[in-house]
Write a protein that holds these residues in place. Sequence first.
Motif, PDB file in Angstrom:
ATOM      1  N   TYR A  28       0.856  -0.978   0.096  1.00 37.15           N
ATOM      2  CA  TYR A  28       0.039   0.324  -0.150  1.00 37.15           C
ATOM      3  C   TYR A  28       1.151   1.168  -0.045  1.00 37.15           C
ATOM      4  O   TYR A  28       2.037   1.256   0.392  1.00 37.15           O
ATOM      5  N   TYR A  29       0.368   2.342  -0.574  1.00 30.90           N
ATOM      6  CA  TYR A  29       0.984   3.641  -0.498  1.00 30.90           C
ATOM      7  C   TYR A  29      -0.148   4.753   0.048  1.00 30.90           C
ATOM      8  O   TYR A  29      -1.113   4.778  -0.568  1.00 30.90           O
ATOM      9  N   MET A  59       4.390   7.155   2.509  1.00 28.79           N
ATOM     10  CA  MET A  59       4.908   5.931   2.982  1.00 28.79           C
ATOM     11  C   MET A  59       4.484   4.758   1.923  1.00 28.79           C
ATOM     12  O   MET A  59       3.341   4.933   1.353  1.00 28.79           O
ATOM     13  N   ARG A  60       5.410   3.642   1.920  1.00 28.52           N
ATOM     14  CA  ARG A  60       5.201   2.453   1.335  1.00 28.52           C
ATOM     15  C   ARG A  60       5.105   1.415   2.454  1.00 28.52           C
ATOM     16  O   ARG A  60       5.759   1.359   3.213  1.00 28.52           O
ATOM     17  N   PHE A  94      -4.522   2.642   7.343  1.00 36.13           N
ATOM     18  CA  PHE A  94      -4.931   2.659   6.073  1.00 36.13           C
ATOM     19  C   PHE A  94      -4.380   1.027   5.281  1.00 36.13           C
ATOM     20  O   PHE A  94      -5.090   0.140   4.835  1.00 36.13           O
ATOM     21  N   ALA A  95      -3.016   0.899   5.765  1.00 40.19           N
ATOM     22  CA  ALA A  95      -2.572  -0.404   5.165  1.00 40.19           C
ATOM     23  C   ALA A  95      -3.094  -1.540   5.930  1.00 40.19           C
ATOM     24  O   ALA A  95      -3.486  -2.543   5.310  1.00 40.19           O
ATOM     25  N   ARG A 135      -5.247   0.473  -3.614  1.00 43.78           N
ATOM     26  CA  ARG A 135      -3.989   0.454  -2.636  1.00 43.78           C
ATOM     27  C   ARG A 135      -3.139   1.475  -2.518  1.00 43.78           C
ATOM     28  O   ARG A 135      -1.989   1.764  -1.664  1.00 43.78           O
ATOM     29  N   GLU A 136      -3.305   2.649  -3.453  1.00 38.70           N
ATOM     30  CA  GLU A 136      -2.435   3.837  -3.383  1.00 38.70           C
ATOM     31  C   GLU A 136      -3.369   5.191  -3.475  1.00 38.70           C
ATOM     32  O   GLU A 136      -4.059   5.298  -4.198  1.00 38.70           O
ATOM     33  N   LEU A 137      -3.177   5.768  -2.247  1.00 38.73           N
ATOM     34  CA  LEU A 137      -4.296   7.081  -2.008  1.00 38.73           C
ATOM     35  C   LEU A 137      -3.495   8.280  -2.944  1.00 38.73           C
ATOM     36  O   LEU A 137      -2.398   8.191  -3.324  1.00 38.73           O
TER      37      LEU A 137
END
Length: 777
Positions: free
Chosen positions: A197-198, A302-303, A382-383, A756-758
């Motif tokens: 996720y990002y 973040m990743r 989130f992740a 998965r990436e905001l």
Amino acid sequence: MKQAGGMSEVGRSLPKIDALGLVRGTPAYTDDLAPREALCVVAVRSPHAHARILSIDATAALALPGVLAVFTWKDVPRVAVTRAGQGHPEPSPRDRFILDEYVRHVGDEAAIVAAETEEQAREAVRAVRVEYEVLAPVLDFETSLDNPVVLHPEPEIHENFPIGFEPRRNVASAYSMHVGDVDAVVAGAEVVLRRRYYTQAQQHVALEPHCACTWLDVHGRLNVMSSTQTPWHVRRIMARALEREVKEIRVVKPRIGGGFGGKQMLHGELYCALATLRTGRPAKMVYTRREVFEATNTRHPMRLDVTLGADRDGTLRAIDLEVLSDTGAYGEHALTVFMVAGAKTLPLYNKVEAVRFGGRTVYTNRVPGGAYRGYGAIQGNFALESALDELADELGLDPVALREKNMIAEGETSPIFAIMGEGTEGVEMIIESCKLPECIRRGKELIGWDAKGPRREVAPGVFRGLGMALAMQGSGIPTIDMAAATLKLNDFGSFNLLIGATDLGTGSDTILAQIAAETLGVATGDIIVYASDTDRTPFDTGAYASSTTYVSGHAVQTAALKMRQEILVEGARSLGCEPALATFDGNEVRGPDGAITLRDLSAKLLYNEHQKQLMTTGSHLCEKSPPPYMAAFAEVEVDAATGEVTLVDYVAVVDCGQAINPNLALVQVEGGLAQGIGMALWEEVVYGPQGHLRTRDLMSYKIPGREDIPSIRAELVESHEPSGPYGAKSVGEIGIDTPPAAIANAVAAAVGARVRELPVTPEKVLNGMGAPRGQNR
């Protein structure tokens, strides 16, 4: 009037004590109160993401009318500091200087100008000639580690204690921990889910931009007024940077037009000080909105790599969370934000056999990361909460049921509490208040979880979906956060409450006054608050880490208990009886043979009999950090043809212990939700290929307006935290944590697109529809 639990002031939704004055436009903010004759300070800012300054020619600028000074890196002390207002010694690396030979992001300060007016200062900025040697920038944080371009080669920079600081590798901090054998447990799990996720950078967008002013008093001491969340940290860091004694500096915080963590760092204070110390004149610096965007701080992108091991019945057996965080050009809050991504998420699911957390924070030539409401927690939430929904889908389970099976409960603990803190070791802690079951039950009822089902078509090609997420936060930083408060009895019965705590617009002055009033048995209107002055109020670490109600509230309660005892002693002496035979009800001290009112007693003490001033001080060191909890539910509508996502409803039910002021608590939750919803759906800091910020004003950077969020429903469940003042826990940050995960989960339920990436944009939704399960987007 007594409230529930027999309390008269605590539990009342009183208006903020400064509300009327602010609504009327009474001068209250730094720019309002700055001396009229103050010089205007403006920065010459770098147009390059990474460069070395070869020369600065200020001749033309200094020849302009009204220009009094130009400062370059050669004119200021070369002392390595951090701008992060945190504990002492700071857990952030000392990796920057007042001014430096190198600039490390577009908008970084190259020189400082002081002039009589802002127009003259800005004209002088344009006249300063800077020759740069442009260097290759590092703009992708996934390529920063061991990149041949090193952002911080300076020999003077250092860590204050081991934080994994390796500047030659572009590493600002690193950390790892584990409980149990994660690899073995994952290998033995019936189902294993691995996802990446990002999360993106996010701007604070406080209504009031950053502002500071300075002047010298009659004693020659440097006075600083600043829209800061951390006056004592500002004073300490300024003293170090300017090579002065702390006692030579006073910092005052007036009203603040929003902070959200963005004013936990120093910005214009040092530059104003340079001008004042050089010229002897007052000086002020007010950031433009573009400067706020380009030259302050953002949320750390973040990743996050998540691995979950579970059995098919939904028993969660292992969690592995590996994080790479982008701290931008400087390492402000690099370690603490990173650690909170694990410390404020992993304990939620405490029944696992093994857990692992680790990773690095790396430098890039972007706007520095820094403190932002819910820092670290919202990224980790989130992740983890997205991964749990994906696991529920894999197992064919209701996402709520999966969480209920594995979540923490009252009377339980987590090994994470003892291992991880915010840049420190943690403390062991048994959870004494956790109303997650009630939060979930009420949230499901409000959103119609069971009645609506996860997905339904409301028009041809238009689908509605439901998603949810749980969250926890903290209440201060154990063994680090300390606050103090002083009460002074005035003639005729009122009290001054002197607090170092910093009200950011949250209403904490009001809440602390209510705690004092409740303890003394008087009305809140009898408490006159004076706050945040390093000369005149007692110490407080500052407004961050959701600490004020829990930590500063304890200090106020302690001071008020001492004051009650002093009033009893003096009242009994006036009545001619022993203190043990007297009582005090907030209005009068009563003995066996009579009574004296507080009003009369206070007048006698100051003017007539046994004259003395009653003052008491209480302080509190945070020894534990009881988490507030939230269950949140989102309903979204998705147009399958365009990918457009509309938020229909958002429900948040919170356990924050006893709400000292329920209305102000709900306002905090709602404000946090709005910021979290913005991060979920719209807000994104966008850079050009050379590191120039494309979203540098409110025309290009979208924050949600009222029409974007048609329905937010927040409720507080009945709860009591035994360790908190009158049963209170924190509430300032918990609201922001859940929207990214809850909304992404709702979108996935509606149309099957797992983003998965905001942020969750229409393009990502369209790309995700029909993609194979588990594919990263």
